[in-house]
Design a protein around this motif. Structure first.
Motif, PDB file in Angstrom:
ATOM      1  N   GLY A  46     -49.924 -40.774  13.680  1.00  0.00           N
ATOM      2  CA  GLY A  46     -49.994 -39.840  14.795  1.00  0.00           C
ATOM      3  C   GLY A  46     -48.931 -40.077  15.840  1.00  0.00           C
ATOM      4  N   SER A  47     -48.414 -41.314  15.928  1.00  0.00           N
ATOM      5  CA  SER A  47     -47.380 -41.620  16.916  1.00  0.00           C
ATOM      6  C   SER A  47     -46.120 -40.796  16.708  1.00  0.00           C
ATOM      7  CB  SER A  47     -47.025 -43.107  16.867  1.00  0.00           C
ATOM      8  OG  SER A  47     -46.573 -43.483  15.563  1.00  0.00           O
ATOM      9  N   LEU A  48     -45.895 -40.292  15.492  1.00  0.00           N
ATOM     10  CA  LEU A  48     -44.713 -39.472  15.233  1.00  0.00           C
ATOM     11  C   LEU A  48     -44.790 -38.137  15.964  1.00  0.00           C
ATOM     12  CD1 LEU A  48     -44.223 -40.146  11.405  1.00  0.00           C
ATOM     13  CD2 LEU A  48     -42.971 -41.158  13.326  1.00  0.00           C
ATOM     14  N   GLY A  49     -45.995 -37.734  16.375  1.00  0.00           N
ATOM     15  CA  GLY A  49     -46.140 -36.494  17.123  1.00  0.00           C
ATOM     16  C   GLY A  49     -45.423 -36.513  18.455  1.00  0.00           C
ATOM     17  N   LEU A  50     -45.081 -37.702  18.934  1.00  0.00           N
ATOM     18  CA  LEU A  50     -44.395 -37.814  20.214  1.00  0.00           C
ATOM     19  C   LEU A  50     -42.911 -37.490  20.112  1.00  0.00           C
ATOM     20  CD1 LEU A  50     -46.045 -41.137  21.450  1.00  0.00           C
ATOM     21  CD2 LEU A  50     -46.666 -38.801  22.099  1.00  0.00           C
ATOM     22  N   ILE A  51     -42.362 -37.470  18.879  1.00  0.00           N
ATOM     23  CA  ILE A  51     -40.915 -37.299  18.741  1.00  0.00           C
ATOM     24  C   ILE A  51     -40.517 -36.064  17.953  1.00  0.00           C
ATOM     25  CG2 ILE A  51     -40.545 -39.799  18.913  1.00  0.00           C
ATOM     26  CD1 ILE A  51     -39.953 -39.738  15.870  1.00  0.00           C
ATOM     27  N   VAL A  52     -41.475 -35.372  17.351  1.00  0.00           N
ATOM     28  CA  VAL A  52     -41.099 -34.202  16.544  1.00  0.00           C
ATOM     29  C   VAL A  52     -40.876 -32.999  17.450  1.00  0.00           C
ATOM     30  CG1 VAL A  52     -42.365 -35.061  14.534  1.00  0.00           C
ATOM     31  CG2 VAL A  52     -43.487 -33.483  16.127  1.00  0.00           C
ATOM     32  N   PRO A  53     -40.105 -32.003  16.991  1.00  0.00           N
ATOM     33  CA  PRO A  53     -39.857 -30.799  17.808  1.00  0.00           C
ATOM     34  C   PRO A  53     -41.137 -29.984  17.995  1.00  0.00           C
ATOM     35  CG  PRO A  53     -38.260 -31.003  16.017  1.00  0.00           C
ATOM     36  CD  PRO A  53     -39.335 -31.992  15.744  1.00  0.00           C
ATOM     37  N   PRO A  54     -41.171 -29.128  19.010  1.00  0.00           N
ATOM     38  CA  PRO A  54     -42.313 -28.228  19.198  1.00  0.00           C
ATOM     39  C   PRO A  54     -42.552 -27.388  17.943  1.00  0.00           C
ATOM     40  CG  PRO A  54     -40.872 -28.173  21.122  1.00  0.00           C
ATOM     41  CD  PRO A  54     -40.144 -28.961  20.073  1.00  0.00           C
ATOM     42  N   GLY A  55     -43.818 -27.168  17.634  1.00  0.00           N
ATOM     43  CA  GLY A  55     -44.171 -26.356  16.475  1.00  0.00           C
ATOM     44  C   GLY A  55     -44.374 -27.143  15.205  1.00  0.00           C
ATOM     45  N   VAL A  56     -43.968 -28.422  15.177  1.00  0.00           N
ATOM     46  CA  VAL A  56     -44.166 -29.263  13.992  1.00  0.00           C
ATOM     47  C   VAL A  56     -45.502 -29.981  14.140  1.00  0.00           C
ATOM     48  CG1 VAL A  56     -43.309 -31.201  12.639  1.00  0.00           C
ATOM     49  CG2 VAL A  56     -41.698 -29.574  13.656  1.00  0.00           C
ATOM     50  N   MET A  93     -40.292 -19.889   3.593  1.00  0.00           N
ATOM     51  CA  MET A  93     -39.031 -19.984   4.326  1.00  0.00           C
ATOM     52  C   MET A  93     -38.767 -18.654   5.018  1.00  0.00           C
ATOM     53  SD  MET A  93     -38.137 -23.065   3.504  1.00  0.00           S
ATOM     54  CE  MET A  93     -36.405 -23.236   3.931  1.00  0.00           C
ATOM     55  N   THR A  94     -38.247 -18.723   6.242  1.00  0.00           N
ATOM     56  CA  THR A  94     -37.916 -17.518   6.982  1.00  0.00           C
ATOM     57  C   THR A  94     -36.474 -17.600   7.408  1.00  0.00           C
ATOM     58  OG1 THR A  94     -38.581 -18.502   9.086  1.00  0.00           O
ATOM     59  CG2 THR A  94     -40.284 -17.359   7.843  1.00  0.00           C
ATOM     60  N   GLY A  95     -36.075 -16.745   8.341  1.00  0.00           N
ATOM     61  CA  GLY A  95     -34.699 -16.741   8.793  1.00  0.00           C
ATOM     62  C   GLY A  95     -34.387 -17.919   9.691  1.00  0.00           C
ATOM     63  N   PRO A  96     -33.097 -18.187   9.932  1.00  0.00           N
ATOM     64  CA  PRO A  96     -32.687 -19.308  10.754  1.00  0.00           C
ATOM     65  C   PRO A  96     -33.241 -19.207  12.164  1.00  0.00           C
ATOM     66  CG  PRO A  96     -30.826 -18.402   9.541  1.00  0.00           C
ATOM     67  CD  PRO A  96     -31.965 -17.444   9.386  1.00  0.00           C
ATOM     68  N   GLY A  97     -33.488 -20.395  12.728  1.00  0.00           N
ATOM     69  CA  GLY A  97     -33.876 -20.461  14.126  1.00  0.00           C
ATOM     70  C   GLY A  97     -35.349 -20.268  14.382  1.00  0.00           C
ATOM     71  N   THR A  98     -36.185 -20.097  13.340  1.00  0.00           N
ATOM     72  CA  THR A  98     -37.608 -19.948  13.557  1.00  0.00           C
ATOM     73  C   THR A  98     -38.296 -21.274  13.376  1.00  0.00           C
ATOM     74  OG1 THR A  98     -38.014 -19.423  11.236  1.00  0.00           O
ATOM     75  CG2 THR A  98     -37.553 -17.581  12.703  1.00  0.00           C
ATOM     76  N   ALA A  99     -39.508 -21.374  13.846  1.00  0.00           N
ATOM     77  CA  ALA A  99     -40.268 -22.604  13.724  1.00  0.00           C
ATOM     78  C   ALA A  99     -41.692 -22.265  13.380  1.00  0.00           C
ATOM     79  CB  ALA A  99     -40.218 -23.403  15.032  1.00  0.00           C
ATOM     80  N   GLY A 100     -42.367 -23.216  12.785  1.00  0.00           N
ATOM     81  CA  GLY A 100     -43.731 -22.976  12.350  1.00  0.00           C
ATOM     82  C   GLY A 100     -44.703 -22.938  13.509  1.00  0.00           C
ATOM     83  N   PRO A 101     -45.933 -22.469  13.260  1.00  0.00           N
ATOM     84  CA  PRO A 101     -46.934 -22.352  14.289  1.00  0.00           C
ATOM     85  C   PRO A 101     -47.555 -23.690  14.610  1.00  0.00           C
ATOM     86  CG  PRO A 101     -47.846 -21.725  12.190  1.00  0.00           C
ATOM     87  CD  PRO A 101     -46.388 -22.005  11.963  1.00  0.00           C
ATOM     88  N   GLY A 102     -48.316 -23.724  15.699  1.00  0.00           N
ATOM     89  CA  GLY A 102     -49.061 -24.921  16.032  1.00  0.00           C
ATOM     90  C   GLY A 102     -48.276 -25.813  16.966  1.00  0.00           C
ATOM     91  N   THR A 103     -48.897 -26.912  17.333  1.00  0.00           N
ATOM     92  CA  THR A 103     -48.267 -27.869  18.213  1.00  0.00           C
ATOM     93  C   THR A 103     -48.295 -29.229  17.586  1.00  0.00           C
ATOM     94  OG1 THR A 103     -50.369 -28.254  19.348  1.00  0.00           O
ATOM     95  CG2 THR A 103     -48.907 -26.593  20.288  1.00  0.00           C
ATOM     96  N   ALA A 104     -47.316 -30.055  17.974  1.00  0.00           N
ATOM     97  CA  ALA A 104     -47.261 -31.400  17.431  1.00  0.00           C
ATOM     98  C   ALA A 104     -48.404 -32.219  17.999  1.00  0.00           C
ATOM     99  CB  ALA A 104     -45.924 -32.043  17.809  1.00  0.00           C
ATOM    100  N   GLY A 105     -48.887 -33.130  17.208  1.00  0.00           N
ATOM    101  CA  GLY A 105     -49.929 -34.016  17.687  1.00  0.00           C
ATOM    102  C   GLY A 105     -50.665 -34.620  16.529  1.00  0.00           C
TER     103      GLY A 105
END
Length: 230
Positions: A46-56, A93-105
């Motif tokens: 779970g500690s990796l949630g502190l460093i991943v980008p938003p949406g991961v 997979m979608t187009g460039p610059g998109t990110a998945g739903p949800g929040t890191a944690g």
């Protein structure tokens, strides 16, 4: 899906994905190679949630440290639930610059497969967290090679298939996970056992290209990856 739950005893333990190559943590490099995915999930501490980008999203397989097959089952279930939440389905997979739903944690997920109310993506990219030379172009090459196979994985210079650097038909993985789960716990099972009956194409890397499958298990590997980036 990035599997980041390995012990990594020779290289920082659970913190191995956070070690930098070329000034960027290995986990960040792997996630950047799939930043156009419908959803991105890291399976690990779970500690990796502190460093991943938003949406991961970051989840932990059960049992923690249960190995790649247990982690794959947890990640696939999480991706299916996340895709259902977006109301989309397709290649993953979608187009460039998109990110998945949800929040890191941090979170937890059991070893089962996707349940009712989920919408499993057609294709999932399954990657180790310590692949600093991976690129979007390499992932696209795997997707192009998939064709009507169940999976496409890179082949290293020794002819070995790199199970944690590939793309897979989610339905094929789910069927195999269910079959393995019927015979006992998924913790400790090997990827080779999981994928043995599947139709998998090996994708070699052309001469002169940085090997996207190159993983880092020792300080010498890190130094070599740094050299290959320059």
């Amino acid at each position: 899906m990035v599997l980041a739950g390995g012990a990594g005893r020779r290289l920082g333990g659970a913190a191995k994905p956070t070690l930098a190559v070329g000034g960027t943590p290995m986990l960040a490099r792997v996630l950047a190679a799939v930043d156009d995915a419908d959803g991105r999930v890291v399976v690990g501490p779970g500690s990796l949630g502190l460093i991943v980008p938003p949406g991961v999203r970051v989840i932990q397989e059960e049992p923690a440290g249960g190995g790649p097959v247990a982690a794959l089952a947890a990640g696939l279930a999480e991706l299916a639930a996340g895709t259902a939440g977006t109301g989309t389905a397709g290649t993953g997979m979608t187009g460039p610059g998109t990110a998945g739903p949800g929040t890191a944690g941090p979170g937890t997920a059991g070893p089962g497969t996707a349940g009712p109310g989920t919408a499993e993506p057609d294709v999932v990219v399954v990657l180790a967290a310590d692949l600093p030379l991976l690129t979007q172009e390499a992932v696209e090459a795997l997707l192009l090679a998939l064709g009507d196979h169940d999976g496409a994985v890179f082949v290293d210079d020794g002819g070995r298939r790199q199970w944690l650097c590939g793309v897979w038909r989610s339905a094929a993985l789910s069927e195999r996970l269910a079959a393995l789960a019927a015979s006992g716990p998924l913790g400790g099972r090997a990827m080779r056992e999981l994928v043995a009956p599947l139709r998998v194409v090996g994708v070699p890397v052309g001469g002169g290209r940085r090997p996207p499958w190159y993983d880092c298990d020792t300080p010498a590997d890190l130094a070599d990856a740094e050299r290959r980036l320059t």
